[in-house]
Design a protein around this motif. Structure first.
Motif, PDB file in Angstrom:
ATOM      1  N   VAL A 204       0.869  -1.174   0.000  1.00 24.63           N
ATOM      2  CA  VAL A 204       0.000   0.000   0.000  1.00 24.63           C
ATOM      3  C   VAL A 204       0.905   1.222   0.000  1.00 24.63           C
ATOM      4  O   VAL A 204       1.677   1.443   0.934  1.00 24.63           O
ATOM      5  CB  VAL A 204      -0.948   0.026   1.207  1.00 24.63           C
ATOM      6  CG1 VAL A 204      -1.740   1.335   1.223  1.00 24.63           C
ATOM      7  CG2 VAL A 204      -1.909  -1.162   1.154  1.00 24.63           C
ATOM      8  N   ALA A 205       0.824   2.001  -1.088  1.00 25.32           N
ATOM      9  CA  ALA A 205       1.651   3.201  -1.240  1.00 25.32           C
ATOM     10  C   ALA A 205       0.916   4.383  -0.634  1.00 25.32           C
ATOM     11  O   ALA A 205      -0.173   4.750  -1.081  1.00 25.32           O
ATOM     12  CB  ALA A 205       1.935   3.457  -2.722  1.00 25.32           C
ATOM     13  N   GLY A 206       1.519   4.984   0.383  1.00 28.72           N
ATOM     14  CA  GLY A 206       0.915   6.117   1.052  1.00 28.72           C
ATOM     15  C   GLY A 206       1.519   7.433   0.615  1.00 28.72           C
ATOM     16  O   GLY A 206       2.510   7.479  -0.130  1.00 28.72           O
ATOM     17  N   ASP A 207       0.942   8.509   1.104  1.00 27.62           N
ATOM     18  CA  ASP A 207       1.404   9.842   0.703  1.00 27.62           C
ATOM     19  C   ASP A 207       2.798  10.172   1.221  1.00 27.62           C
ATOM     20  O   ASP A 207       3.432  11.102   0.725  1.00 27.62           O
ATOM     21  CB  ASP A 207       0.412  10.902   1.182  1.00 27.62           C
ATOM     22  CG  ASP A 207      -0.902  10.837   0.416  1.00 27.62           C
ATOM     23  OD1 ASP A 207      -0.853  10.581  -0.797  1.00 27.62           O
ATOM     24  OD2 ASP A 207      -1.967  11.028   1.024  1.00 27.62           O
ATOM     25  N   GLY A 216      10.547   6.139  -7.021  1.00 24.62           N
ATOM     26  CA  GLY A 216      11.424   5.212  -7.722  1.00 24.62           C
ATOM     27  C   GLY A 216      11.845   4.043  -6.849  1.00 24.62           C
ATOM     28  O   GLY A 216      11.896   2.894  -7.309  1.00 24.62           O
ATOM     29  N   GLU A 217      12.136   4.321  -5.585  1.00 24.67           N
ATOM     30  CA  GLU A 217      12.528   3.248  -4.661  1.00 24.67           C
ATOM     31  C   GLU A 217      11.384   2.255  -4.446  1.00 24.67           C
ATOM     32  O   GLU A 217      11.604   1.038  -4.378  1.00 24.67           O
ATOM     33  CB  GLU A 217      12.962   3.840  -3.321  1.00 24.67           C
ATOM     34  CG  GLU A 217      14.295   4.573  -3.351  1.00 24.67           C
ATOM     35  CD  GLU A 217      14.181   6.024  -3.771  1.00 24.67           C
ATOM     36  OE1 GLU A 217      15.139   6.770  -3.580  1.00 24.67           O
ATOM     37  OE2 GLU A 217      13.110   6.418  -4.300  1.00 24.67           O
ATOM     38  N   LEU A 218      10.151   2.777  -4.352  1.00 25.27           N
ATOM     39  CA  LEU A 218       9.016   1.866  -4.148  1.00 25.27           C
ATOM     40  C   LEU A 218       8.781   1.010  -5.383  1.00 25.27           C
ATOM     41  O   LEU A 218       8.438  -0.175  -5.260  1.00 25.27           O
ATOM     42  CB  LEU A 218       7.756   2.662  -3.796  1.00 25.27           C
ATOM     43  CG  LEU A 218       6.560   1.808  -3.369  1.00 25.27           C
ATOM     44  CD1 LEU A 218       6.888   0.992  -2.128  1.00 25.27           C
ATOM     45  CD2 LEU A 218       5.320   2.662  -3.135  1.00 25.27           C
ATOM     46  N   ASN A 239       1.919   8.513  -5.770  1.00 19.32           N
ATOM     47  CA  ASN A 239       2.837   7.764  -4.917  1.00 19.32           C
ATOM     48  C   ASN A 239       3.361   6.490  -5.591  1.00 19.32           C
ATOM     49  O   ASN A 239       4.276   5.852  -5.074  1.00 19.32           O
ATOM     50  CB  ASN A 239       2.135   7.398  -3.607  1.00 19.32           C
ATOM     51  CG  ASN A 239       1.584   8.619  -2.898  1.00 19.32           C
ATOM     52  OD1 ASN A 239       2.272   9.615  -2.736  1.00 19.32           O
ATOM     53  ND2 ASN A 239       0.333   8.561  -2.485  1.00 19.32           N
ATOM     54  N   PHE A 240       2.762   6.154  -6.729  1.00 20.56           N
ATOM     55  CA  PHE A 240       3.192   5.014  -7.539  1.00 20.56           C
ATOM     56  C   PHE A 240       2.741   5.320  -8.962  1.00 20.56           C
ATOM     57  O   PHE A 240       1.646   5.847  -9.168  1.00 20.56           O
ATOM     58  CB  PHE A 240       2.557   3.716  -7.028  1.00 20.56           C
ATOM     59  CG  PHE A 240       3.221   2.467  -7.542  1.00 20.56           C
ATOM     60  CD1 PHE A 240       4.412   2.019  -6.981  1.00 20.56           C
ATOM     61  CD2 PHE A 240       2.657   1.744  -8.577  1.00 20.56           C
ATOM     62  CE1 PHE A 240       5.032   0.866  -7.453  1.00 20.56           C
ATOM     63  CE2 PHE A 240       3.266   0.593  -9.055  1.00 20.56           C
ATOM     64  CZ  PHE A 240       4.465   0.157  -8.488  1.00 20.56           C
ATOM     65  N   ASN A 320      15.301   3.891   3.561  1.00 24.48           N
ATOM     66  CA  ASN A 320      14.916   2.563   4.036  1.00 24.48           C
ATOM     67  C   ASN A 320      14.475   1.649   2.911  1.00 24.48           C
ATOM     68  O   ASN A 320      14.784   0.455   2.912  1.00 24.48           O
ATOM     69  CB  ASN A 320      13.806   2.694   5.087  1.00 24.48           C
ATOM     70  CG  ASN A 320      14.356   2.992   6.465  1.00 24.48           C
ATOM     71  OD1 ASN A 320      15.226   2.293   6.965  1.00 24.48           O
ATOM     72  ND2 ASN A 320      13.855   4.042   7.092  1.00 24.48           N
ATOM     73  N   LEU A 321      13.768   2.185   1.926  1.00 26.64           N
ATOM     74  CA  LEU A 321      13.347   1.345   0.809  1.00 26.64           C
ATOM     75  C   LEU A 321      14.536   0.912  -0.046  1.00 26.64           C
ATOM     76  O   LEU A 321      14.581  -0.226  -0.541  1.00 26.64           O
ATOM     77  CB  LEU A 321      12.317   2.080  -0.043  1.00 26.64           C
ATOM     78  CG  LEU A 321      10.938   2.283   0.584  1.00 26.64           C
ATOM     79  CD1 LEU A 321      10.028   3.067  -0.341  1.00 26.64           C
ATOM     80  CD2 LEU A 321      10.290   0.940   0.947  1.00 26.64           C
ATOM     81  N   ARG A 322      15.509   1.805  -0.228  1.00 28.44           N
ATOM     82  CA  ARG A 322      16.718   1.400  -0.961  1.00 28.44           C
ATOM     83  C   ARG A 322      17.459   0.284  -0.225  1.00 28.44           C
ATOM     84  O   ARG A 322      17.982  -0.648  -0.857  1.00 28.44           O
ATOM     85  CB  ARG A 322      17.635   2.603  -1.157  1.00 28.44           C
ATOM     86  CG  ARG A 322      17.192   3.547  -2.260  1.00 28.44           C
ATOM     87  CD  ARG A 322      18.303   4.495  -2.686  1.00 28.44           C
ATOM     88  NE  ARG A 322      18.679   5.417  -1.626  1.00 28.44           N
ATOM     89  CZ  ARG A 322      18.067   6.567  -1.378  1.00 28.44           C
ATOM     90  NH1 ARG A 322      17.018   6.924  -2.100  1.00 28.44           N
ATOM     91  NH2 ARG A 322      18.484   7.359  -0.409  1.00 28.44           N
TER      92      ARG A 322
END
Length: 544
Positions: A204-207, A216-218, A239-240, A320-322
């Motif tokens: 779930v992609a949030g704001d 890009g990381e997501l 957000n995506f 953190n996503l990277r």
């Protein structure tokens, strides 16, 4: 330097070039100081509600804190809805409000009141300057607090006599505000292991993703996992990527619907999403039993706030996503297969919705889905959509295919009257990008005064008013509650609202759409506007 001059010097050093406001007597010392400040532009609004919304749109587009100046207790009360929206959408801004001269506050002067208390519910922090020599330090703290996670509006109350005190005021240097460290959270390895073991992962992609520019990381995480991606209910931005095959669209803001959508999955990555912001009550939690959850967020207070989680990563979302991507390693074959299946399913779903929308094209009043589709397919490539259209807005989200961050702007705060002002602020921030504001007729009435500022600055904004002549979303909700019959207080006519007359009143050109093709053409021409244009789009209550 004098207090009012010190205030302007602080604004300059904080990167402020525009002051959004509607002044009164307590702001006269500031206005007098601005007379010699050619590098600072005062953006006048005719009502404090649109003024705060302008600052909201401007801050999001510039990615810097905006500055607002309001007049005393009444001005703060009028602007409170904008502050509540900014707080929910985590928009950084510093709001100053005048106060009556303290030497006669005990006499209950006109417009006096506890200004900080009135505004406190809508801001992160409300503070009052007691002495002129405290003004610079208080303002430094306000700008720092506005950007510190969770970002949001900060209110500073300044009595009129403080700005007029004699004596020199020293302006301290600006200190850098450490928003986040650049190191990933310590639990990244555990989070990656949980995600890698998933057989049916979901994201779930949030704001928080859009605010951190971590789109890009997501995408990398989603592709590495082959994971379905939903956007949070009533999301505020891109957000995506809208054209990505893993994008399943928006979750509805109801716990039962969210739970049903997540039920087929075994591991959830909740990325930059503090919660699911339910609108209407439905029983139970939004997450099904047995679902493992990894949450990534900049604000530690949001980790596990609404339901239990398994792993929480606090800090810079992109960092953190990277780190999660690095820990996941190469894409496994099963993830690649999931990605390929998702791509085909997405193509089929988009094609079916496109056929449905085009089949509904016709003369005005337009089918709501057809109107949304005509707008979405007509948008210039670099357009920004500012949306506050309620019922039509939900359909617009289903057909928009925007990839560029910042190209869609909404407020999850949902306080009506935001859209017109936000579109003005967005355009002031970057005139090179056409701005298309999609507005419900009911919500537009709450912020109508913002049209005057658009006309005054000749902003190239296309204001589309989706006119169904009623509060459709309330009627739909009444129908769902099985209490249909008489809709008391939910119709905007007779007489109806004359939007072309409204355009004329505020100095804008106005038009009325005749058919879906005409709407598409008007939107496609948004890049060529030399000033604001208000277009009435008659729509039906329901689809054809």
């Amino acid at each position: 330097m004098r207090p009012a001059e010190a205030l302007l010097e602080i604004l300059r050093s904080e990167g402020v070039t525009r002051i959004f406001g509607n002044p009164g007597t307590t702001e006269l010392p500031l206005l007098e100081a601005l007379g010699d400040a050619t590098d600072l532009t005062y953006v006048l609004g005719l009502h404090e509600g649109p003024v705060v919304a302008m600052a909201d749109g401007y801050a999001r587009a510039t990615r810097r804190p905006a500055f607002v100046n309001l007049h005393i207790a009444a001005g703060v009360a009028n602007g409170l809805i904008g502050m509540l929206n900014a707080r929910r959408s985590r928009t950084p801004m510093v709001i100053t409000a005048g106060q009556q001269d303290r030497r006669h506050l005990l006499q209950d002067p006109m417009l006096g009141g506890d200004v900080a208390a009135i505004g406190a519910a809508g801001v992160k922090t409300a503070m009052e300057v007691r002495h002129a020599y405290d003004l610079p330090l208080v303002m430094r703290r306000a700008f720092a607090e506005a950007v510190r996670p969770p970002a949001g509006p900060v209110l500073v109350v300044i009595p009129m006599d403080v700005l007029e005190e004699d004596g020199a005021v020293t302006v301290p240097d600006r200190s850098p505000v450490p928003v986040h460290g650049r190191a990933p959270a310590s639990e990244v390895g555990r989070a990656a292991a949980l995600l890698a073991a998933a057989r049916r992962p979901v994201i779930v992609a949030g704001d928080g993703i859009g605010r951190a520019a971590a789109n890009g990381e997501l995408v990398e995480v989603a592709e590495r996992l082959g994971s379905t991606v939903f956007q949070q209910p009533m999301f505020d931005g891109v957000n995506f990527p809208g054209t990505h095959p893993l994008n399943e669209g928006m979750l509805a803001p109801r716990n039962t619907v969210v739970r049903e959508a997540l039920a087929p999955h075994d591991v959830l990555l909740l990325a930059g999403c503090q919660g699911f912001n339910p609108h209407h009550y439905t029983p139970g939690l939004p997450v099904p039993d047995g679902l493992a959850i990894v949450q990534v967020d900049a604000d530690p207070a949001d980790i596990g706030r609404h339901f239990p989680i398994d792993v929480g990563l606090v800090g810079d979302v992109g960092v953190n996503l990277r780190a999660v991507v690095a820990a996941l390693g190469e894409q496994p074959p099963e993830a690649k297969a999931r990605l390929e299946r998702a791509a085909q399913a997405t193509r089929d779903r988009v094609a079916a919705l496109d056929r449905q929308a085009r089949a509904a094209y016709g003369d005005a009043p337009l089918d709501p889905l057809a109107a949304a589709h005509a707008i979405a397919t007509g948008l210039p490539a670099d357009a920004v959509v500012v949306e506050e259209a309620i019922t039509v807005g939900v359909k617009l989200r289903s057909v928009l295919r925007q990839d560029r961050p910042g190209s869609y702007v909404h407020t999850v705060g949902a306080g009506l009257g935001w859209g017109i002002g936000a579109a003005v602020g967005t355009s002031l921030a970057d005139r090179s990008r056409p701005v298309v504001a999609v507005l419900g007729d009911g919500s537009a009435m709450f912020g109508l005064q913002g049209l005057w500022t658009a006309a005054r600055h000749r902003l190239p904004v296309l204001f589309l008013v989706m006119n169904n002549g009623e509060y459709r979303t309330l009627k739909d909700t009444m129908d769902e509650r099985k209490r249909t019959g008489v809709y008391t207080g939910l119709d905007l006519g007779p007489p109806g609202l004359d939007w072309l007359a409204a355009a004329e009143l505020f100095g804008l050109e106005g038009r009325r759409v005749q058919d879906a093709g005409g709407l598409h053409a008007l939107v496609a021409g948004a890049a060529d506007l030399g000033g604001p244009l208000l277009v009435e789009v008659p729509v039906t209550a329901h689809g054809r």
